[in-house]
Scaffold this motif. Structure first.
Motif, PDB file in Angstrom:
ATOM      1  N   PHE A   1       0.859  -1.188   0.000  1.00 50.82           N
ATOM      2  CA  PHE A   1       0.000   0.000   0.000  1.00 50.82           C
ATOM      3  C   PHE A   1       0.891   1.231   0.000  1.00 50.82           C
ATOM      4  O   PHE A   1       1.524   1.554   0.998  1.00 50.82           O
ATOM      5  N   TYR A   2       0.987   1.890  -1.150  1.00 48.52           N
ATOM      6  CA  TYR A   2       1.789   3.106  -1.300  1.00 48.52           C
ATOM      7  C   TYR A   2       3.192   2.959  -0.690  1.00 48.52           C
ATOM      8  O   TYR A   2       3.608   3.737   0.168  1.00 48.52           O
ATOM      9  N   GLY A   3       3.887   1.919  -1.150  1.00 49.22           N
ATOM     10  CA  GLY A   3       5.294   1.760  -0.774  1.00 49.22           C
ATOM     11  C   GLY A   3       5.537   0.965   0.485  1.00 49.22           C
ATOM     12  O   GLY A   3       6.667   0.563   0.761  1.00 49.22           O
ATOM     13  N   ARG A   4       4.510   0.702   1.275  1.00 51.07           N
ATOM     14  CA  ARG A   4       4.701  -0.099   2.491  1.00 51.07           C
ATOM     15  C   ARG A   4       4.110  -1.496   2.282  1.00 51.07           C
ATOM     16  O   ARG A   4       3.030  -1.631   1.704  1.00 51.07           O
ATOM     17  N   SER A   5       4.830  -2.523   2.747  1.00 49.83           N
ATOM     18  CA  SER A   5       4.359  -3.898   2.571  1.00 49.83           C
ATOM     19  C   SER A   5       4.195  -4.608   3.910  1.00 49.83           C
ATOM     20  O   SER A   5       4.926  -4.342   4.868  1.00 49.83           O
ATOM     21  N   TRP A   6       3.239  -5.534   3.944  1.00 43.50           N
ATOM     22  CA  TRP A   6       3.031  -6.435   5.072  1.00 43.50           C
ATOM     23  C   TRP A   6       3.101  -7.855   4.524  1.00 43.50           C
ATOM     24  O   TRP A   6       2.421  -8.172   3.536  1.00 43.50           O
ATOM     25  N   ASN A   7       3.935  -8.716   5.141  1.00 45.52           N
ATOM     26  CA  ASN A   7       3.977 -10.091   4.665  1.00 45.52           C
ATOM     27  C   ASN A   7       2.846 -10.903   5.309  1.00 45.52           C
ATOM     28  O   ASN A   7       2.075 -10.384   6.117  1.00 45.52           O
ATOM     29  N   PHE A   8       2.763 -12.185   4.950  1.00 47.71           N
ATOM     30  CA  PHE A   8       1.645 -13.004   5.434  1.00 47.71           C
ATOM     31  C   PHE A   8       1.681 -13.187   6.955  1.00 47.71           C
ATOM     32  O   PHE A   8       0.628 -13.223   7.595  1.00 47.71           O
ATOM     33  N   ASN A   9       2.866 -13.287   7.507  1.00 48.13           N
ATOM     34  CA  ASN A   9       2.961 -13.383   8.967  1.00 48.13           C
ATOM     35  C   ASN A   9       2.496 -12.093   9.639  1.00 48.13           C
ATOM     36  O   ASN A   9       1.809 -12.121  10.664  1.00 48.13           O
ATOM     37  N   ASP A  10       2.895 -10.948   9.055  1.00 47.13           N
ATOM     38  CA  ASP A  10       2.447  -9.649   9.578  1.00 47.13           C
ATOM     39  C   ASP A  10       0.923  -9.560   9.565  1.00 47.13           C
ATOM     40  O   ASP A  10       0.295  -9.123  10.531  1.00 47.13           O
TER      41      ASP A  10
ATOM     42  N   TYR B   1      -8.561  -2.814   6.165  1.00 48.25           N
ATOM     43  CA  TYR B   1      -9.768  -3.566   5.820  1.00 48.25           C
ATOM     44  C   TYR B   1      -9.544  -5.052   6.119  1.00 48.25           C
ATOM     45  O   TYR B   1     -10.368  -5.713   6.768  1.00 48.25           O
ATOM     46  N   ILE B   2      -8.397  -5.557   5.649  1.00 50.17           N
ATOM     47  CA  ILE B   2      -8.088  -6.980   5.817  1.00 50.17           C
ATOM     48  C   ILE B   2      -7.804  -7.300   7.286  1.00 50.17           C
ATOM     49  O   ILE B   2      -8.249  -8.322   7.809  1.00 50.17           O
ATOM     50  N   PHE B   3      -7.064  -6.425   7.957  1.00 53.99           N
ATOM     51  CA  PHE B   3      -6.751  -6.654   9.380  1.00 53.99           C
ATOM     52  C   PHE B   3      -8.041  -6.816  10.200  1.00 53.99           C
ATOM     53  O   PHE B   3      -8.191  -7.753  10.989  1.00 53.99           O
ATOM     54  N   SER B   4      -8.948  -5.860  10.029  1.00 57.30           N
ATOM     55  CA  SER B   4     -10.170  -5.864  10.847  1.00 57.30           C
ATOM     56  C   SER B   4     -11.097  -7.006  10.438  1.00 57.30           C
ATOM     57  O   SER B   4     -11.714  -7.652  11.290  1.00 57.30           O
ATOM     58  N   LEU B   5     -11.187  -7.263   9.150  1.00 60.42           N
ATOM     59  CA  LEU B   5     -12.035  -8.340   8.635  1.00 60.42           C
ATOM     60  C   LEU B   5     -11.658  -9.682   9.266  1.00 60.42           C
ATOM     61  O   LEU B   5     -12.505 -10.389   9.830  1.00 60.42           O
ATOM     62  N   PHE B   6     -10.354 -10.018   9.187  1.00 60.61           N
ATOM     63  CA  PHE B   6      -9.916 -11.316   9.694  1.00 60.61           C
ATOM     64  C   PHE B   6      -9.847 -11.342  11.222  1.00 60.61           C
ATOM     65  O   PHE B   6      -9.996 -12.399  11.834  1.00 60.61           O
ATOM     66  N   GLY B   7      -9.657 -10.159  11.825  1.00 61.85           N
ATOM     67  CA  GLY B   7      -9.729 -10.093  13.281  1.00 61.85           C
ATOM     68  C   GLY B   7     -11.113 -10.483  13.780  1.00 61.85           C
ATOM     69  O   GLY B   7     -11.260 -11.254  14.735  1.00 61.85           O
ATOM     70  N   SER B   8     -12.126  -9.992  13.111  1.00 65.05           N
ATOM     71  CA  SER B   8     -13.503 -10.343  13.465  1.00 65.05           C
ATOM     72  C   SER B   8     -13.795 -11.810  13.152  1.00 65.05           C
ATOM     73  O   SER B   8     -14.430 -12.511  13.945  1.00 65.05           O
ATOM     74  N   PHE B   9     -13.323 -12.278  11.989  1.00 64.52           N
ATOM     75  CA  PHE B   9     -13.501 -13.700  11.647  1.00 64.52           C
ATOM     76  C   PHE B   9     -12.936 -14.602  12.751  1.00 64.52           C
ATOM     77  O   PHE B   9     -13.497 -15.649  13.066  1.00 64.52           O
ATOM     78  N   ARG B  10     -11.798 -14.196  13.324  1.00 64.33           N
ATOM     79  CA  ARG B  10     -11.126 -15.017  14.345  1.00 64.33           C
ATOM     80  C   ARG B  10     -12.032 -15.254  15.554  1.00 64.33           C
ATOM     81  O   ARG B  10     -11.958 -16.316  16.199  1.00 64.33           O
TER      82      ARG B  10
ATOM     83  N   ARG C   1      -5.372 -16.689  -0.373  1.00 66.49           N
ATOM     84  CA  ARG C   1      -5.260 -18.143  -0.565  1.00 66.49           C
ATOM     85  C   ARG C   1      -4.115 -18.500  -1.513  1.00 66.49           C
ATOM     86  O   ARG C   1      -3.408 -19.487  -1.319  1.00 66.49           O
ATOM     87  N   GLU C   2      -3.946 -17.688  -2.573  1.00 68.48           N
ATOM     88  CA  GLU C   2      -2.972 -18.015  -3.612  1.00 68.48           C
ATOM     89  C   GLU C   2      -1.573 -17.465  -3.342  1.00 68.48           C
ATOM     90  O   GLU C   2      -0.665 -17.642  -4.147  1.00 68.48           O
ATOM     91  N   GLY C   3      -1.390 -16.778  -2.214  1.00 66.86           N
ATOM     92  CA  GLY C   3      -0.059 -16.258  -1.894  1.00 66.86           C
ATOM     93  C   GLY C   3       0.346 -15.061  -2.722  1.00 66.86           C
ATOM     94  O   GLY C   3       1.540 -14.821  -2.961  1.00 66.86           O
ATOM     95  N   ALA C   4      -0.638 -14.276  -3.155  1.00 70.88           N
ATOM     96  CA  ALA C   4      -0.347 -13.115  -4.004  1.00 70.88           C
ATOM     97  C   ALA C   4       0.022 -11.896  -3.170  1.00 70.88           C
ATOM     98  O   ALA C   4      -0.411 -11.751  -2.028  1.00 70.88           O
ATOM     99  N   ASN C   5       0.818 -11.030  -3.777  1.00 73.20           N
ATOM    100  CA  ASN C   5       1.085  -9.704  -3.213  1.00 73.20           C
ATOM    101  C   ASN C   5       0.030  -8.768  -3.790  1.00 73.20           C
ATOM    102  O   ASN C   5       0.059  -8.458  -4.984  1.00 73.20           O
ATOM    103  N   GLN C   6      -0.908  -8.347  -2.963  1.00 75.36           N
ATOM    104  CA  GLN C   6      -1.972  -7.475  -3.451  1.00 75.36           C
ATOM    105  C   GLN C   6      -1.506  -6.032  -3.454  1.00 75.36           C
ATOM    106  O   GLN C   6      -1.132  -5.489  -2.418  1.00 75.36           O
ATOM    107  N   LEU C   7      -1.538  -5.438  -4.633  1.00 75.44           N
ATOM    108  CA  LEU C   7      -1.194  -4.023  -4.786  1.00 75.44           C
ATOM    109  C   LEU C   7      -2.480  -3.244  -4.558  1.00 75.44           C
ATOM    110  O   LEU C   7      -3.341  -3.153  -5.428  1.00 75.44           O
ATOM    111  N   VAL C   8      -2.619  -2.741  -3.335  1.00 70.07           N
ATOM    112  CA  VAL C   8      -3.900  -2.192  -2.886  1.00 70.07           C
ATOM    113  C   VAL C   8      -4.038  -0.727  -3.294  1.00 70.07           C
ATOM    114  O   VAL C   8      -3.205   0.117  -2.948  1.00 70.07           O
ATOM    115  N   LEU C   9      -5.123  -0.437  -4.029  1.00 70.32           N
ATOM    116  CA  LEU C   9      -5.432   0.941  -4.433  1.00 70.32           C
ATOM    117  C   LEU C   9      -6.757   1.337  -3.799  1.00 70.32           C
ATOM    118  O   LEU C   9      -7.760   0.641  -3.972  1.00 70.32           O
ATOM    119  N   PRO C  10      -6.795   2.454  -3.054  1.00 73.57           N
ATOM    120  CA  PRO C  10      -8.016   2.820  -2.331  1.00 73.57           C
ATOM    121  C   PRO C  10      -9.135   3.346  -3.221  1.00 73.57           C
ATOM    122  O   PRO C  10     -10.288   3.417  -2.806  1.00 73.57           O
TER     123      PRO C  10
END
Length: 548
Positions: free
Chosen positions: A46-55, A88-97, A257-266
């Motif tokens: 997201f605009y130059g900053r990355s989070w890996n799957f563990n992050d 979006y992804i952080f909160s989504l999966f936090g709630s799923f947990r 699921r597929e291990g992709a690096n999502q280039l997120v555009l708002p």
């Protein structure tokens, strides 16, 4: 019985099975497994900053712990009102947990719409962008909201009212995460509110199994035949809004699921998107038709590198054949059309990369999906129509929603014996390709003849200069209904209403030709870019009422 024989199966690639099996016990389990497999690989950029799957997993768990500390428990509803962003992804999966139910709230909603979704869902928690915070505060007294968590994506932070917190502050408050048993077939993971194109906006209940099954169906259909072509640094564009199930399921969750690096555009900005495509060289991109319309009109599209993207798809609304042709000629790429609904998590049918698409077709049913074209009799019986004949498309599969939130009557009208009645008029050819003709409610009956607006729109798009087209039926004393077209014309062209009608007369049967044409600077669209026929129809009826 032809539909039951599934003629489309003979078109499947040898690596695609007729049915899929879902190996995940919940949506958080999917993230957990991807973290174990892909670990340090980038998951979100997201605009130059990355989070890996563990992050990604780590932040989602920290968010879950904080939710738990705030009293959030299984079955509680948390609304998410954000543009595409890592949060979006952080909160989504936090709630799923925690077994929570995520409620998708469109960031473009006005206060009346926000209030409806929050009140209807009974959400007590919301995560919202700071620039939208005041709208939420204004409607809070009329809702059950207790916790407001605010996201700042850059720029100066605003002052929050007492009790409301920024995301980072909230994240620091978590301690423990309880073990939560998820029943994937029964537990609702998400409420996806319909766009209201056919009436009041309803909450579509999608279970963990609905979303997991559709992600597996889509990924196995699209990626398995070309696994050896997927690069180590698999990148996908995430410009489709995550607040819509198409962007969330087919892009965001599928990417995890597929291990992709999502280039997120708002947001969708044609120039920004073209720059990302040119510099990042992604493997995959999905978008809605109006995004492709805008790209087709951009002078720099030929040099933007879209032709190097392996898999490009479109969904969410009909994609005119002419626009596909223009895009493919200008870019050298291959653009594949598909079909879906929120009630189907969202995908049952689309064109896979391993087949040559038939012009105008939305493709073939994906694994574990049954599809039929039927006529529904007065006593509610669903009778198959012959191949090639139009009728209502009905779908059965693991992606069919659980039902509408707190609306059992609507659910019973829409799901019959496990079949979802889509409300769309379609036909199937002898090879098993499906063609969407129109919404059942949008069909125009002019002088006793059935006119499908999408067919007329497809013809109008063939006229050079037509950028967007919407066709509706308007009341007519003589014909019952008559055909009216609304058009947006490309700035570089000059077309008169006479030119448009003359072109239509050359290419359509007389009863299908628009008798009225109106050229507008902008056509109404939903927040995900779907042209809104309903809005134009309502405006037209209002004009007639007041005698304009």
């Amino acid at each position: 019985m032809v539909y039951q024989q599934k003629p489309w199966l003979k078109l499947y690639d040898s690596k695609v099975s007729e049915n899929v099996s879902v190996e995940y016990s919940s949506l958080f389990d999917l993230l957990d497994r991807s973290s174990a497999i892909y670990g340090e690989k980038p998951a979100l950029t997201f605009y130059g900053r990355s989070w890996n799957f563990n992050d990604l997993k780590s932040v989602a768990e920290a968010f879950a712990a904080s939710l738990h500390s705030s009293g959030f428990k299984k079955g509680d509803r948390m609304s998410i009102m954000l543009p595409n962003s890592p949060h979006y992804i952080f909160s989504l999966f936090g709630s799923f947990r925690l077994g929570g139910i995520n409620v998708q709230v469109n960031p473009m909603y006005v206060e009346r719409e926000i209030e409806h979704v929050l009140a209807d869902s009974g959400s007590e928690f919301i995560i919202v962008l700071d620039t939208l915070y005041q709208k939420v505060k204004n409607v809070q007294p009329k809702t059950n909201l207790k916790e407001i968590i605010v996201v700042n994506l850059g720029g100066e932070k605003i002052a929050l009212e007492e009790g409301d917190r920024y995301f980072e502050e909230f994240l620091a408050e978590g301690k423990t995460i309880p073990e939560t048993a998820i029943s994937p077939y029964e537990d609702v993971a998400m409420l996806q509110y319909t766009s209201g194109t056919t009436g009041v906006s309803k909450g579509v209940m999608l279970t963990h199994q609905n979303l997991l099954a559709n992600v597996v169906q889509v990924c196995d259909f699209v990626y398995r035949p070309f696994e050896e072509l997927i690069p180590e640094d698999f990148k996908m564009i995430s410009v489709l809004p995550m607040f819509h199930v198409f962007g969330l399921s087919c892009n965001a969750i599928a990417g995890i699921r597929e291990g992709a690096n999502q280039l997120v555009l708002p947001r969708f900005d044609p120039k920004e998107l073209m720059e990302v495509v040119k510099t990042e060289k992604p493997f995959q991109m999905s978008a809605v038709p109006t995004m492709y319309f805008a790209l087709n009109s951009h002078p720099e599209i030929e040099e933007s590198g879209f032709g190097d993207i392996h898999y490009m798809s479109s969904g969410g609304a009909p994609l005119p054949v002419e626009q596909i042709k223009i895009f493919e000629e200008k870019t050298g790429g291959k653009l594949l059309n598909g079909y879906g609904q929120s009630e189907l998590s969202p995908s049952p049918i689309f064109n896979p990369p391993f087949l040559k698409a038939k012009p105008g077709s939305v493709g073939i049913p994906i694994p574990s999906t049954e599809a039929r074209i039927v006529e529904i009799t007065e006593d509610g019986e669903m009778v198959d129509v012959p191949v090639g004949e139009p009728g209502e498309l009905i779908i059965k599969g693991p992606q069919v929603m659980k039902g509408y939130w707190n609306r059992p009557e609507d659910t019973n009208k829409t799901i019959k014996d496990g079949w979802l009645l889509t409300g769309d008029i379609a036909k199937m050819d002898e090879d098993g390709y499906f063609f969407i003709m129109d919404r059942k409610k949008d069909m125009i009956i002019a002088s006793g003849y059935n006119v499908y607006p999408a067919e007329v729109e497809d013809v109008l798009y063939q006229l050079q200069g037509v950028e967007e087209a919407v066709v509706i039926g308007v009341p007519d004393e003589y014909r019952g209904e008559t055909v009216k077209a609304f058009l947006k014309i490309n700035d570089s062209e000059t077309l008169s209403t006479e030119d448009i009608i003359a072109f239509a007369k050359k290419n359509l049967a007389p009863y299908k030709v628009p008798k009225q044409v109106e050229i507008l600077e902008e056509l109404p669209k939903s927040s995900v870019g779907k042209l809104l026929r309903r809005v134009l129809r309502e405006q037209e009826l209002q004009k007639q009422k007041v005698g304009v």
